[in-house]
Write a protein that holds these residues in place. Sequence first.
Motif, mmCIF file in Angstrom:
data_model
loop_
_atom_site.group_PDB
_atom_site.id
_atom_site.type_symbol
_atom_site.label_atom_id
_atom_site.label_comp_id
_atom_site.label_asym_id
_atom_site.label_seq_id
_atom_site.Cartn_x
_atom_site.Cartn_y
_atom_site.Cartn_z
ATOM 1 N N UNK A 95 0.636 -1.210 -0.059
ATOM 2 C CA UNK A 95 0.586 0.371 -0.221
ATOM 3 C C UNK A 95 1.062 0.867 0.144
ATOM 4 N N UNK A 96 0.516 2.271 0.899
ATOM 5 C CA UNK A 96 1.006 3.571 0.904
ATOM 6 C C UNK A 96 1.461 3.800 2.397
ATOM 7 N N UNK A 97 2.590 2.332 2.375
ATOM 8 C CA UNK A 97 3.657 2.169 4.396
ATOM 9 C C UNK A 97 4.638 3.571 3.614
ATOM 10 N N UNK A 98 5.173 4.503 4.813
ATOM 11 C CA UNK A 98 6.572 4.861 5.056
ATOM 12 C C UNK A 98 7.064 4.160 6.096
ATOM 13 N N UNK A 99 8.483 4.202 6.580
ATOM 14 C CA UNK A 99 9.121 4.335 7.209
ATOM 15 C C UNK A 99 10.103 5.733 8.050
ATOM 16 N N UNK A 100 11.048 5.859 8.729
ATOM 17 C CA UNK A 100 11.324 7.248 8.473
ATOM 18 C C UNK A 100 12.450 7.440 7.142
ATOM 19 N N UNK A 101 12.366 6.459 6.235
ATOM 20 C CA UNK A 101 13.750 6.747 5.192
ATOM 21 C C UNK A 101 12.997 6.509 3.731
ATOM 22 N N UNK A 102 11.811 5.610 3.503
ATOM 23 C CA UNK A 102 11.328 5.361 2.708
ATOM 24 C C UNK A 102 9.532 5.322 2.851
ATOM 25 N N UNK A 103 9.305 5.859 1.618
ATOM 26 C CA UNK A 103 7.641 5.718 1.310
ATOM 27 C C UNK A 103 7.120 4.552 -0.004
ATOM 28 N N UNK A 104 6.626 3.635 0.537
ATOM 29 C CA UNK A 104 6.423 2.321 -0.501
ATOM 30 C C UNK A 104 4.922 2.658 -1.188
ATOM 31 N N UNK A 105 4.692 2.133 -2.349
ATOM 32 C CA UNK A 105 4.033 2.508 -3.091
ATOM 33 C C UNK A 105 3.382 0.778 -3.755
ATOM 34 N N UNK A 106 2.644 0.983 -4.460
ATOM 35 C CA UNK A 106 2.081 0.109 -5.681
ATOM 36 C C UNK A 106 3.286 -0.492 -6.894
ATOM 37 N N UNK A 107 3.527 -0.945 -7.570
ATOM 38 C CA UNK A 107 4.237 -1.579 -8.659
ATOM 39 C C UNK A 107 3.516 -1.950 -9.665
ATOM 40 N N UNK A 108 3.824 -1.464 -10.584
ATOM 41 C CA UNK A 108 3.123 -1.520 -12.155
ATOM 42 C C UNK A 108 3.806 -1.615 -13.456
#
Length: 396
Positions: A171-184
Motif C-alpha cells: 500500500x502506501x506504508x512509509x518508514x523514516x527513510x522510504x515511502x512504499x507504493x504499488x508497482x506497475x
Amino acid sequence: MKRMTLQLTATILLFAGINSLKAQTDTINVVTSAVPFLRISPDARAGGMGDLGVATTPDANSSFWNLAKTPFAKNKYGVGLTYTPWLKDLGLNDVYLLSMAGYYQVDELQAISGSVRYFSLGNIQFTDGAGNDFGEGRPRELGVDIGYSRKLSDQLGIGIALRYIHSNLVGNLADQNTTYQAGNAVAGDISLFYTNADETGQGWNFGAALTNLGSKIGYTKDATQKDFIPANLGIGALYTKVFDENNKISFGLDLNKLLVPTPPKYIDDSNPDSDSLNEVINTKYRGKGIAGSWISSFGDAPGGFGEEMREFQISVGAEYSYNDQFFARAGYFFEDKTKGNRKYFTVGLGIKYNVFGLNFSYLVPSGAGVSRNPLSNTLRFGLVLDLNDDGGTTQE
C-alpha cells in the motif's frame, strides 16, 4: 528500510511456494523475481498434469500457456474460470489465485483472447526491523492480458499478447527513510504452436513460448531499486495416441527456464570490506538491462554451465480421455534442490457435459517437518464453457 525490504522479499518467496529449508551441502542460489504469481499454474487441467501446458491440446485457458494454440481449438468460443487456494497446508485460509480466460475465433485463421489473474495474499501485519507496528494490509496482485493469434498454415500458429501487471504489496506504508507504493509494469508474450495430429487427434504437438517479456517493477520511487519480472522461456511436446473412437491418451513434457539474471556470488563477512564490495556487486546486478538480461540469463550462473542446466524446471504429464467427456490426469514437476527444490506429483479429474466442463487437480503431499513441501494438498477447481455460433459444442 533494508530490513523491511528483506521481510517483504521473504514474503514474496513464501507465497511463490519455494521450499529450500533442507539441510544440504550444495549452495542454494535461487533465481527470484518480483510478481511470482505469474508463474503459478492458473488452470486446473494443467495443474493435474504437473503444470504441463505449452503443447497440450487447445482449451479456454490456452492463453496462460501458449496463445498460439487458440486458433486450433475445436470450438469458436471458450471461457475458463479457476479458483486455487494457495498454501493451505501452512494454515493460510485467505491466500488464493483467481483466474479467468476466454477466446473468440474471428474466422478459421484468427482468434482474439483475454485473461485476468488476481492473487490475494491475505491479511498481513507489517512491522519494521525494530518490531514497530506499521498496521495491517491486504497485499494483492493483478495481471490483465489481451492477445491475438493466427494460423500460419494448417499446422503452424503464432500468438502475441500484451500484459498489464499491478502489484500492491504494502500500500502506501512509509518508514523514516522510504515511502512504499504499488508497482506497475507492462509485458508481452510471443508463442508458436505446431501440430501434425490427424482428424482423430492422434499425433504430435510442439510449442514454444516467451512470456512476461517486459519492464522491471518497483515499489518505491527509487529507480535503482526496481526488480525483474519473471520473463520465461517454455518449450513443450505432447503425443496423443488414439485407440478407438472412445479412448485416447496423451503424454507430454515441458521445460521452463526463467530469463532472469542469476544472483551473483557475494563476498562473505570474513572480508572487512564485504559490505562495500557487496553493495557494488548488488548495484551491478540490479542495474542490468532488461533485454540484455534475457540473453545473459543463459550464461551468468556463478557455477557455470552445470548451474545453468539446474535452472531448468521440468514438467511431465499424461491425460486419459474417454469419449471426450471423462478425463484422468497425472503429472510430476521437478526443480533442482539448489534452485527452489519444488518437487511434487499431481493428479486430476475432468468431466465434460454438453457445453460445460469441470476440472479438478490435487498436489500430492510430500516431505515432513521442515522438509515438507508447502504446496502439499494444493487444490484447483476449474469451470470451462465451450460454445459455437449455434450454442452447441463440437466434440473432437
